[in-house]
Design a protein around this motif. Structure first.
Motif, PDB file in Angstrom:
ATOM      1  N   HIS A  31      32.131 -26.279 -16.729  1.00  0.00           N
ATOM      2  CA  HIS A  31      31.666 -24.963 -17.164  1.00  0.00           C
ATOM      3  C   HIS A  31      32.238 -24.632 -18.549  1.00  0.00           C
ATOM      4  CE1 HIS A  31      31.176 -24.968 -12.799  1.00  0.00           C
ATOM      5  NE2 HIS A  31      30.245 -24.052 -12.968  1.00  0.00           N
ATOM      6  N   GLN A 182      25.651 -14.919 -16.571  1.00  0.00           N
ATOM      7  CA  GLN A 182      26.164 -15.632 -15.406  1.00  0.00           C
ATOM      8  C   GLN A 182      25.214 -16.781 -15.091  1.00  0.00           C
ATOM      9  OE1 GLN A 182      25.309 -11.768 -12.978  1.00  0.00           O
ATOM     10  NE2 GLN A 182      25.533 -13.397 -11.459  1.00  0.00           N
ATOM     11  N   LYS A 241      29.686 -15.767 -24.946  1.00  0.00           N
ATOM     12  CA  LYS A 241      29.708 -16.969 -24.103  1.00  0.00           C
ATOM     13  C   LYS A 241      29.443 -18.187 -24.987  1.00  0.00           C
ATOM     14  CE  LYS A 241      28.731 -18.348 -19.438  1.00  0.00           C
ATOM     15  NZ  LYS A 241      28.502 -17.738 -18.121  1.00  0.00           N
ATOM     16  N   HIS A 255      26.311 -22.331 -19.118  1.00  0.00           N
ATOM     17  CA  HIS A 255      27.262 -21.826 -18.126  1.00  0.00           C
ATOM     18  C   HIS A 255      27.903 -22.988 -17.363  1.00  0.00           C
ATOM     19  CE1 HIS A 255      28.909 -19.228 -14.915  1.00  0.00           C
ATOM     20  NE2 HIS A 255      28.591 -20.235 -14.120  1.00  0.00           N
TER      21      HIS A 255
END
Length: 281
Positions: A31, A182, A241, A255
């Motif tokens: 991840h 997410q 992210k 992710h």
């Protein structure tokens, strides 16, 4: 924060990001996205905040850190390796059959891991228990925990928050990595937890919202934590992210997948360039 400290932390954060790319590429899994967004916090925690000693990782009076979003182990492993808990050269063995670096943190195999995590919501519950235990024993121990903004959709998280406020755990510092993404997409589309700040206040926390990729703002958050008495402290970190790797930034598909050989070279070239820029400054 003075420029020398900021430069030091920026160098460590960049090296942590390099370790994240090296480990996920070596594993062909993992991840990277949420690990990269949290790299600046990992750098600050382990190189400017926590009272820990890699030569004595089980010291009773050490501060504790619990990675509640345990899937972001590549970021934590990279920080621990740079701190000296184990060799940096071991990072590419992530998730290999014979490696002690499992896909999620394992306190039984990895020096410096204070709690085995991975099942979302359980890490913060353990961190709250550690903070309560330190209070009960009269120990000057701070407990830090990092959650994801997707993770806080778990009901168990809020049970832990309620407990922390009930017992006035002002030795507990909770960070929420609010990068907006997410595994299934944007948090606001999957299951919005907003307004996160108002929820935390309603659950009895002192609350601050910052840019979690900015060291000056991280410093203000830690100062606020140390000045908070009689209640737990919660910090909402607005982050990017995949921060630091151009093609991973704000891309939900990073992710939970690893870079291939070509993507690895691109990422490492960008990070090496960033490191060279910092070291020449």
């Amino acid at each position: 924060m003075n420029n020398e400290t900021k430069k030091m932390l920026s160098v460590y954060a960049t090296k942590i990001r390099m370790g994240i790319i090296e480990s996920t590429h070596g594993a062909k899994a993992g991840h990277p996205g949420g690990s990269l967004s949290s790299a600046d916090l990992f750098a600050y925690l382990y190189f400017n905040e926590m009272r820990v000693d890699p030569k004595n990782p089980k010291a009773e009076d050490r501060d504790r850190f619990v990675l509640s979003k345990g899937h972001c182990a590549p970021g934590l492993y990279s920080a621990l390796a740079l701190k000296g808990y184990f060799p940096v050269e071991d990072l590419p063995t992530l998730r290999h059959i014979d490696s002690y670096l499992q896909g999620h943190p394992n306190m039984n195999t990895v020096p410096g891991i204070d709690m085995s995590t991975g099942s979302l919501g359980q890490g913060i519950s353990a961190a709250v228990g550690m903070a309560k235990g330190a209070k009960y024993l009269g120990k000057d121990i701070n407990v830090y925990s990092l959650l994801g903004d997707g993770e806080i959709e778990e009901g168990q998280v809020w049970e832990a928050m309620m407990f922390a406020a009930q017992y006035e755990l002002d030795n507990l510092c909770v960070f929420i990595d609010s990068n907006g993404l997410q595994i299934d997409g944007a948090c606001e589309e999957v299951m919005s937890a907003e307004p996160i700040d108002e929820k935390l206040r309603a659950f009895g926390f002192e609350v601050m919202t910052i840019n979690g990729n900015n060291f000056d703002e991280l410093e203000k958050a830690f100062e606020a934590f140390h000045n908070t008495k009689g209640k737990p402290f919660g910090c909402i970190m607005k982050t990017v992210k995949g921060k630091g790797v151009s093609y991973m930034e704000n891309a939900v598909d990073w992710h939970g997948k690893a870079p291939n050989d070509e993507e690895f070279e691109i990422a490492m070239a960008e990070l090496r360039a960033k490191l060279a820029e910092l070291e020449e400054a």
